[in-house]
Design a protein around this motif. Structure first.
Motif, PDB file in Angstrom:
ATOM      1  N   LEU A   1     -13.670   2.506   0.746  1.00  0.00           N
ATOM      2  CA  LEU A   1     -12.606   1.581   0.347  1.00  0.00           C
ATOM      3  C   LEU A   1     -12.398   1.642  -1.168  1.00  0.00           C
ATOM      4  N   THR A   2     -11.132   1.855  -1.589  1.00  0.00           N
ATOM      5  CA  THR A   2     -10.795   1.970  -3.001  1.00  0.00           C
ATOM      6  C   THR A   2      -9.588   1.099  -3.323  1.00  0.00           C
ATOM      7  N   ARG A   3      -9.702   0.277  -4.359  1.00  0.00           N
ATOM      8  CA  ARG A   3      -8.583  -0.572  -4.754  1.00  0.00           C
ATOM      9  C   ARG A   3      -7.586   0.222  -5.593  1.00  0.00           C
ATOM     10  N   LEU A   4      -6.279   0.059  -5.281  1.00  0.00           N
ATOM     11  CA  LEU A   4      -5.248   0.832  -5.967  1.00  0.00           C
ATOM     12  C   LEU A   4      -4.374   0.001  -6.896  1.00  0.00           C
ATOM     13  N   THR A   5      -4.196  -1.276  -6.631  1.00  0.00           N
ATOM     14  CA  THR A   5      -3.418  -2.134  -7.528  1.00  0.00           C
ATOM     15  C   THR A   5      -4.295  -3.271  -8.037  1.00  0.00           C
ATOM     16  N   ARG A   6      -3.991  -3.716  -9.250  1.00  0.00           N
ATOM     17  CA  ARG A   6      -4.758  -4.810  -9.855  1.00  0.00           C
ATOM     18  C   ARG A   6      -3.794  -5.679 -10.666  1.00  0.00           C
TER      19      ARG A   6
ATOM     20  N   PRO B   1       6.142  11.268   2.228  1.00  0.00           N
ATOM     21  CA  PRO B   1       5.892  12.448   3.061  1.00  0.00           C
ATOM     22  C   PRO B   1       5.247  13.622   2.330  1.00  0.00           C
ATOM     23  N   ASP B   2       5.419  13.700   1.007  1.00  0.00           N
ATOM     24  CA  ASP B   2       4.785  14.790   0.262  1.00  0.00           C
ATOM     25  C   ASP B   2       3.343  14.474  -0.098  1.00  0.00           C
ATOM     26  N   GLY B   3       2.874  13.263   0.256  1.00  0.00           N
ATOM     27  CA  GLY B   3       1.484  12.888   0.015  1.00  0.00           C
ATOM     28  C   GLY B   3       1.145  12.565  -1.425  1.00  0.00           C
ATOM     29  N   LYS B   4       2.160  12.414  -2.282  1.00  0.00           N
ATOM     30  CA  LYS B   4       1.908  12.192  -3.707  1.00  0.00           C
ATOM     31  C   LYS B   4       1.967  10.723  -4.119  1.00  0.00           C
ATOM     32  N   PHE B   5       2.707   9.906  -3.358  1.00  0.00           N
ATOM     33  CA  PHE B   5       2.952   8.537  -3.784  1.00  0.00           C
ATOM     34  C   PHE B   5       2.680   7.537  -2.665  1.00  0.00           C
ATOM     35  N   ILE B   6       2.480   6.293  -3.065  1.00  0.00           N
ATOM     36  CA  ILE B   6       2.458   5.171  -2.142  1.00  0.00           C
ATOM     37  C   ILE B   6       3.529   4.180  -2.595  1.00  0.00           C
ATOM     38  N   TYR B   7       4.446   3.868  -1.708  1.00  0.00           N
ATOM     39  CA  TYR B   7       5.466   2.858  -1.952  1.00  0.00           C
ATOM     40  C   TYR B   7       4.932   1.520  -1.430  1.00  0.00           C
TER      41      TYR B   7
ATOM     42  N   GLY C   1       9.088 -11.255 -10.025  1.00  0.00           N
ATOM     43  CA  GLY C   1       9.526 -12.617  -9.746  1.00  0.00           C
ATOM     44  C   GLY C   1      10.011 -12.807  -8.330  1.00  0.00           C
ATOM     45  N   SER C   2      10.470 -11.730  -7.707  1.00  0.00           N
ATOM     46  CA  SER C   2      10.847 -11.744  -6.291  1.00  0.00           C
ATOM     47  C   SER C   2      10.482 -10.389  -5.708  1.00  0.00           C
ATOM     48  N   PRO C   3      10.329 -10.288  -4.392  1.00  0.00           N
ATOM     49  CA  PRO C   3       9.888  -9.024  -3.790  1.00  0.00           C
ATOM     50  C   PRO C   3      10.843  -7.867  -4.076  1.00  0.00           C
ATOM     51  N   GLN C   4      10.281  -6.744  -4.518  1.00  0.00           N
ATOM     52  CA  GLN C   4      11.000  -5.491  -4.717  1.00  0.00           C
ATOM     53  C   GLN C   4      10.072  -4.356  -4.298  1.00  0.00           C
ATOM     54  N   ILE C   5      10.630  -3.139  -4.218  1.00  0.00           N
ATOM     55  CA  ILE C   5       9.855  -1.966  -3.823  1.00  0.00           C
ATOM     56  C   ILE C   5       9.441  -1.182  -5.064  1.00  0.00           C
ATOM     57  N   TYR C   6       8.166  -0.789  -5.098  1.00  0.00           N
ATOM     58  CA  TYR C   6       7.615  -0.017  -6.201  1.00  0.00           C
ATOM     59  C   TYR C   6       6.955   1.247  -5.658  1.00  0.00           C
ATOM     60  N   ARG C   7       6.686   2.185  -6.575  1.00  0.00           N
ATOM     61  CA  ARG C   7       6.033   3.438  -6.214  1.00  0.00           C
ATOM     62  C   ARG C   7       4.932   3.734  -7.228  1.00  0.00           C
ATOM     63  N   MET C   8       3.775   4.169  -6.718  1.00  0.00           N
ATOM     64  CA  MET C   8       2.672   4.557  -7.604  1.00  0.00           C
ATOM     65  C   MET C   8       2.005   5.820  -7.053  1.00  0.00           C
ATOM     66  N   SER C   9       1.170   6.431  -7.872  1.00  0.00           N
ATOM     67  CA  SER C   9       0.381   7.581  -7.441  1.00  0.00           C
ATOM     68  C   SER C   9      -0.574   7.164  -6.332  1.00  0.00           C
ATOM     69  N   ILE C  10      -0.957   8.101  -5.484  1.00  0.00           N
ATOM     70  CA  ILE C  10      -1.927   7.785  -4.430  1.00  0.00           C
ATOM     71  C   ILE C  10      -3.292   7.453  -5.020  1.00  0.00           C
ATOM     72  N   ASN C  11      -3.477   7.735  -6.309  1.00  0.00           N
ATOM     73  CA  ASN C  11      -4.734   7.386  -6.979  1.00  0.00           C
ATOM     74  C   ASN C  11      -4.717   5.968  -7.544  1.00  0.00           C
ATOM     75  N   GLY C  12      -3.549   5.297  -7.451  1.00  0.00           N
ATOM     76  CA  GLY C  12      -3.459   3.924  -7.905  1.00  0.00           C
ATOM     77  C   GLY C  12      -2.647   3.743  -9.165  1.00  0.00           C
ATOM     78  N   GLU C  13      -2.454   2.485  -9.543  1.00  0.00           N
ATOM     79  CA  GLU C  13      -1.647   2.148 -10.711  1.00  0.00           C
ATOM     80  C   GLU C  13      -2.218   2.685 -12.013  1.00  0.00           C
ATOM     81  N   THR C  14      -3.508   2.860 -12.074  1.00  0.00           N
ATOM     82  CA  THR C  14      -4.116   3.353 -13.317  1.00  0.00           C
ATOM     83  C   THR C  14      -3.694   4.787 -13.628  1.00  0.00           C
TER      84      THR C  14
END
Length: 426
Positions: free
Chosen positions: A272-277, A289-295, A302-315
């Motif tokens: 188990l690895t934490r990706l967002t903090r 689908p390319d395995g590079k990002f997590i949406y 302030g309100s729900p929106q969609i974001y994208r980060m590396s599969i290694n996490g926000e860091t």
């Protein structure tokens, strides 16, 4: 709906659903004059079958939004027969499918079919499928898939499967069915909610969240055997499982350390690895689908929106906001080719399905409903299935990505939710 969205942001969205025979009602077939005219003859020998394969083929092609059946009645034609091209041209057919069914020594059925291009006066080849009696619908799906491939140049999705959850009274059932809603079989029954089913890339397993222990726990369920294992039973909420494209990992949302955050875990439940903090609520992870990002969905703006980060996490490079057209956006789902993203946006007081081109940022509304939820792409990326309401009743609705073709899957007297469209089965 307000309660639904509050639960969604807390990763406790209660999409629910029971085992009744599904009834598919087609609302529209696309642009009439563009439909491909095809005749599907009755296969020789199929009268011996408990289910006629040609009925399945014809129904599949009608639902495709691309084919128009040229009536051929009950006349039979074997796979090795030579058609009268001139006669079929006069009847307006551009293609013709024929077939033969024979019983094999082991009691199974061999279905041979052939497809003809009537305009070019030539055979396009065919397919041989050997199945047991309870696999006859699958044979029809495979024939229809082959017709779509040969005539349209794209892979058919009739052999894929659906999962969805049905609630009837206090009963909740996770159901697996054919892509047309038929042949529905329960995978799990519970007196507590079941939500967020997610197919493994090979189509052999489904991950989901079950409340049977009176808290949300993520399980991985092997469909062939019924065997299931606990993937995550951390303190607090365990929710929103999503498989990586290679099936080695799952992303999930956990509240074990406070606010709900995104984590990654090995498919066997280790690592188990934490990706967002952060102080925001981050939930609903989806692998690109390319395995590079997590949406994922986050209320960090302030309100729900969609974001994208590396599969290694926000860091690893931070998180990039992907949606700007609406003030409230949830439920990201990526098309199999990675070009489009479906999501649910609040428009006035309604919650509706939208499609965003990830290259241009252009957004297309695909629904005029009020309570759309949980979109899921077909394996070929041409359709999106989602939970909706039609005539005040809960249904599943499929819409083509151009919005021109819509179909409704309804179960009389039942509450059907949480759809997930399975992958291609090789």
């Amino acid at each position: 709906m307000k309660l639904r969205l509050l639960l969604l942001i807390a990763t406790l969205s209660f999409g629910l659903s029971t085992q009744v025979k599904a009834q598919l009602t087609v609302e529209g077939y696309g642009v009439g004059q563009s439909l491909f005219p095809i005749a599907v003859m009755r296969f020789v020998g199929e009268n011996q079958l408990p289910l006629k394969v040609t009925d399945v083929v014809r129904s599949n092609l009608a639902r495709s939004g691309a084919m128009r059946h040229v009536e051929s009645g009950s006349a039979e034609m074997g796979w090795d027969a030579n058609p009268d091209y001139t006669s079929w041209k006069a009847r307006g057919a551009d293609a013709l499918a024929t077939g033969t069914v024979t019983r094999t020594p082991d009691g199974r059925f061999e279905i041979r079919y052939r497809l003809f291009d009537i305009r070019k006066n030539e055979s396009l080849g065919g397919l041989v499928v050997t199945v047991s009696a309870d696999e006859l619908r699958l044979a029809g799906h495979k024939v229809a898939d082959d017709i779509i491939q040969k005539l349209l140049g794209e892979r058919g999705i009739f052999s894929t499967r659906l999962s969805y959850v049905i609630r009837s009274g206090k009963s909740h059932r996770l159901v697996i069915s054919d892509s047309d809603g038929e042949n529905a079989k329960p995978a799990l029954a519970s007196n507590e909610p079941i939500i967020s089913p997610s197919w493994s890339p090979d189509g052999k397993k489904v991950a989901y969240v079950s409340f049977e222990s009176r808290k949300p726990v993520i399980y991985v369920h092997e469909l062939a055997t019924g065997r299931r294992t606990v993937l995550s039973d951390q303190k607090g909420n365990n929710s929103a499982p999503s498989w990586s494209v290679d099936g080695r990992y799952l992303a999930l949302a956990l509240s074990k350390d406070g606010n709900t955050q995104i984590y990654k875990i090995n498919a066997n439940g280790t690592g188990l690895t934490r990706l967002t903090r952060g102080r925001a609520i981050d939930t609903e992870p989806q692998w690109s689908p390319d395995g590079k990002f997590i949406y994922f969905t986050s209320d960090r703006s302030g309100s729900p929106q969609i974001y994208r980060m590396s599969i290694n996490g926000e860091t690893d490079g931070g998180a990039q906001r992907m949606t700007f057209k609406h003030g409230f956006v949830t439920s990201p789902r990526l098309s199999p080719d990675g070009k489009n993203m479906a999501y649910i946006a609040r428009v006035g007081g309604a919650y509706r399905l939208h499609l965003q081109d990830l290259t241009t940022g252009d957004v297309l509304p695909l629904s005029d409903g009020n309570r759309d939820e949980t979109p899921t792409f077909a394996a070929n990326g041409r359709y999106i299935l989602f939970a909706a309401r039609s005539g005040g009743k809960p249904v599943l609705m499929a819409v083509s990505i151009d919005g021109k073709n819509k179909q409704v899957l309804s179960l009389p007297g039942s509450d059907i939710r949480e759809p997930a469209w399975g992958p291609f089965m090789d």
